[in-house]
Design a protein around this motif. Structure first.
Motif, short mmCIF file in Angstrom:
data_model
loop_
_atom_site.label_atom_id
_atom_site.label_comp_id
_atom_site.label_asym_id
_atom_site.label_seq_id
_atom_site.Cartn_x
_atom_site.Cartn_y
_atom_site.Cartn_z
N VAL A 393 -16.93 -15.71 71.19
CA VAL A 393 -18.05 -16.62 71.10
C VAL A 393 -17.86 -17.46 69.85
CG1 VAL A 393 -20.55 -16.81 70.87
CG2 VAL A 393 -19.56 -14.96 72.23
N ALA A 394 -17.91 -18.79 70.02
CA ALA A 394 -17.79 -19.68 68.86
C ALA A 394 -19.15 -20.28 68.57
CB ALA A 394 -16.78 -20.78 69.15
N VAL A 395 -19.50 -20.41 67.29
CA VAL A 395 -20.69 -21.18 66.96
C VAL A 395 -20.25 -22.38 66.13
CG1 VAL A 395 -22.29 -19.22 67.02
CG2 VAL A 395 -21.22 -19.84 64.88
N THR A 416 -16.11 -17.79 64.81
CA THR A 416 -15.95 -17.16 66.12
C THR A 416 -16.07 -15.65 65.95
OG1 THR A 416 -13.57 -16.91 65.88
CG2 THR A 416 -14.33 -18.96 66.89
N ALA A 417 -16.48 -15.01 67.03
CA ALA A 417 -16.56 -13.55 67.02
C ALA A 417 -16.10 -13.04 68.38
CB ALA A 417 -17.99 -13.09 66.75
N ASP A 472 -7.77 -19.78 69.14
CA ASP A 472 -6.70 -20.32 68.29
C ASP A 472 -6.52 -21.83 68.45
OD1 ASP A 472 -5.89 -19.68 70.91
OD2 ASP A 472 -3.78 -19.86 70.34
N ILE A 473 -7.29 -22.44 69.37
CA ILE A 473 -7.18 -23.89 69.49
C ILE A 473 -8.40 -24.58 68.88
CG2 ILE A 473 -5.58 -24.09 71.43
CD1 ILE A 473 -7.98 -24.03 73.30
N ILE A 474 -9.25 -23.81 68.21
CA ILE A 474 -10.40 -24.41 67.52
C ILE A 474 -10.04 -24.52 66.04
CG2 ILE A 474 -12.89 -24.24 67.09
CD1 ILE A 474 -13.02 -22.17 69.35
N PHE A 481 -14.13 -21.44 59.66
CA PHE A 481 -13.85 -22.39 58.58
C PHE A 481 -13.15 -21.72 57.40
CE2 PHE A 481 -14.73 -24.33 54.56
CZ PHE A 481 -14.32 -25.63 54.79
N PHE A 482 -13.70 -20.61 56.90
CA PHE A 482 -13.09 -19.99 55.73
C PHE A 482 -11.82 -19.23 56.07
CE2 PHE A 482 -17.21 -20.55 53.39
CZ PHE A 482 -16.66 -21.27 52.34
#
Ligand code: MTE
Ligand code: MO
Length: 494
Positions: A393-395, A416-417, A472-474, A481-482
């Motif tokens: 899940v990406a936020v 992502t998680a 891996d494509i985000i 981000f970090f």
């Protein structure tokens, strides 16, 4: 039998120097990114009891945590330059080795009877201790008792560093892990909670440093060659060759430090790979420890400290200014059967007054307690129904770090998680903090809360939840981000 040192004890001594020096240097770097110690559970501006900082800072009410960073020199910290992600890699790689090593060492000590070397067997020890202390105060070296290679004062300090300090550091270290601390909130509280545990860990660091200084001073005082000969040959009979060989070993350890420091500065991804091989099995298994916090309301922090600077665009500011209950929509989409667009009011209704009062752990070290209300992510996912093949899940956030935050460069903030993590009981899409709208600084109108990880994974100011089958494509592909920009691990459960 105790007058000489068996081979494994000498090997242990060298390994111990390596482990402890790596832990100390990387530990100092971790401390440097939030160089303050607190007595309370949270970390109000100005409430620290100790500061290790030389910078002058403006005294605003809202001081971004990012400005707390100290960049110590690589001579004291690993790798230096405020590289917290890399320092954490080294700290955790080393700690895995150190824990295994401590277990083996203890088994050998107790299995061979060598523990008697460190633990006094009768009460007359204390009289001897008193006399030996007096001798040192008179600048005389006390005699060794028969059959033992060291005097009572040495014996006592060795007992402390062999049997007390390692478990103390391992426990206070592990209870700084959000996954561990939040899975056993009662033990965390009994230990004094986040900042007291951090302070205890710091005292352990101080004890190690004091021990090392005193130990080295004693070795020199008693005669370097003869003393280190014991650590090379097991006895003090070869002071010259013992001295030479031990010095070469020390230089080799210095070389290891130089290699590690340079690897972090020049080839950070190779350190990350090493970390992933050595530490990931542990962090992955810590994911199974669900957060079980239900802290009492009297622990809620007056001000939930914030990290990061809010989005600074007209649409965002206009939405906030116009009371976003009607204007805001959170999109839930991607690989789902039923994409949704939920207003703040929809979210409020779905939340059914759900709240969790939890301790926030920033990776830098600050903490706050907040009562977060909202919709558990797994309920949201149940409504949206992820399609087969969905893995993560990406936020995605309103905030762009280059644009909005003076302390960072990079693109839009995201996180992502894995499904496993996203569907844990306290993984939450939060819309309230302490029963009010979330303040802007803490993520209005809505944010993620992942309670088994350090704080940076709890993305604020989110506008979209996207179910995906690969992350891996985000962004740069590291999961957030970090993770992309700061050498942090996506499984930041430690
Ligand atoms: N969009 C966004 N989310 C973010 C950040 C950020 O800079 N931008 N900082 C993270 C970090 S480092 C921490 S510790 C927490 C802080 O949450 P708080 O401000 O509510 O204490 O938010 C996380 N979420
Ligand atoms: Mo953070």
């Amino acid at each position: 039998m105790l007058a000489e040192f068996p081979w494994w004890l000498r090997v242990e001594h060298v390994l111990n120097i390596i482990f402890v020096t790596f832990l100390i240097r990387s530990g100092i770097e971790i401390l440097a990114t939030f160089p303050k110690l607190y007595r309370e559970e949270d970390t109000p501006v100005g409430g620290a009891w100790a500061k290790f900082s030389v910078k002058d800072r403006p005294r605003h009410k809202y001081t971004p945590i990012a400005s707390d960073y100290e960049n110590y020199s690589p001579i004291v910290s690993l790798p230096g330059s405020g590289l917290l992600g890399q320092a954490r890699y080294w700290h955790f790689i080393t700690v895995i080795g150190y824990v295994l090593f401590t277990v083996v060492y203890w088994v050998l000590l107790f299995g061979t009877g060598q523990w008697r070397r460190y633990i006094p067997s009768d009460w007359s020890f204390f009289t001897t201790l008193y006399n030996d202390a007096l001798s040192y105060l008179a600048f005389q070296i006390p005699a060794h008792p028969e059959g033992l290679p060291f005097n009572s004062l040495q014996q006592l300090s060795y007992a402390f560093v062999v049997f007390i300090l390692p478990p103390f550091m391992i426990i206070t270290g592990f209870f700084q892990s959000p996954a561990i601390a939040n899975h056993w909130p009662k033990i965390t509280k009994a230990l004094g909670s986040r900042q007291v545990i951090r302070t205890l860990h710091w005292w352990g660091l101080a004890a190690y440093v004091i021990f090392i200084i005193a130990h080295v001073a004693m070795v020199v005082l008693h005669g370097y060659g003869a003393e280190v000969s014991k650590m090379v040959f097991g006895h003090d009979g070869n002071p010259v060759s013992g001295g030479v060989i031990f010095t070469i070993i020390l230089l080799f350890i210095v070389l290891l430090h130089i290699i590690a420091t340079r690897a972090s500065l020049n080839r950070p991804s190779s350190v990350e790979k090493l970390h992933n091989v050595v530490v990931r099995p542990l962090t992955r298994s810590l994911l199974k420890l669900e957060s079980r916090q239900n802290l009492s309301d009297d622990r809620i922090s007056e001000d939930h400290r914030a990290s990061g600077t809010p989005p600074n665009t007209e649409p965002y500011l206009a939405m906030i200014a116009n009371d976003y209950e009607d204007d805001f929509v959170l999109e839930v989409g991607g690989l789902v059967e039923r994409p949704m667009a939920l207003s703040w009011k929809d979210l409020k209704q779905l939340s059914e007054e759900y709240n969790q009062t939890v301790l926030h752990h920033c990776v830098q070290g600050f903490s706050s307690v907040g009562k977060w209300g909202g919709v558990p992510l797994r309920e949201l996912l149940e409504l949206a129904r992820p399609l087969p093949g969905a893995t993560d899940v990406a936020v995605l956030c309103f905030q762009n770090m280059s644009r909005d935050d003076d302390h960072y460069t990079g693109g839009f903030y995201y996180e992502t998680a894995s499904m496993e993590e996203a569907t844990q009981p306290q993984s939450l899409i939060a819309i309230t903090l302490n029963d009010e709208h979330i303040p802007i600084k803490n993520g209005a109108p809505c944010r993620l809360r992942l309670e088994t990880s350090t704080g940076f994974r709890s993305a604020k100011w989110i506008e979209r939840v996207e179910v995906v089958n690969r992350y891996d494509i985000i962004g740069d592909g590291e999961g957030g981000f970090f993770e992309d920009t700061g050498d942090y691990d996506r499984l930041q459960t430690l």
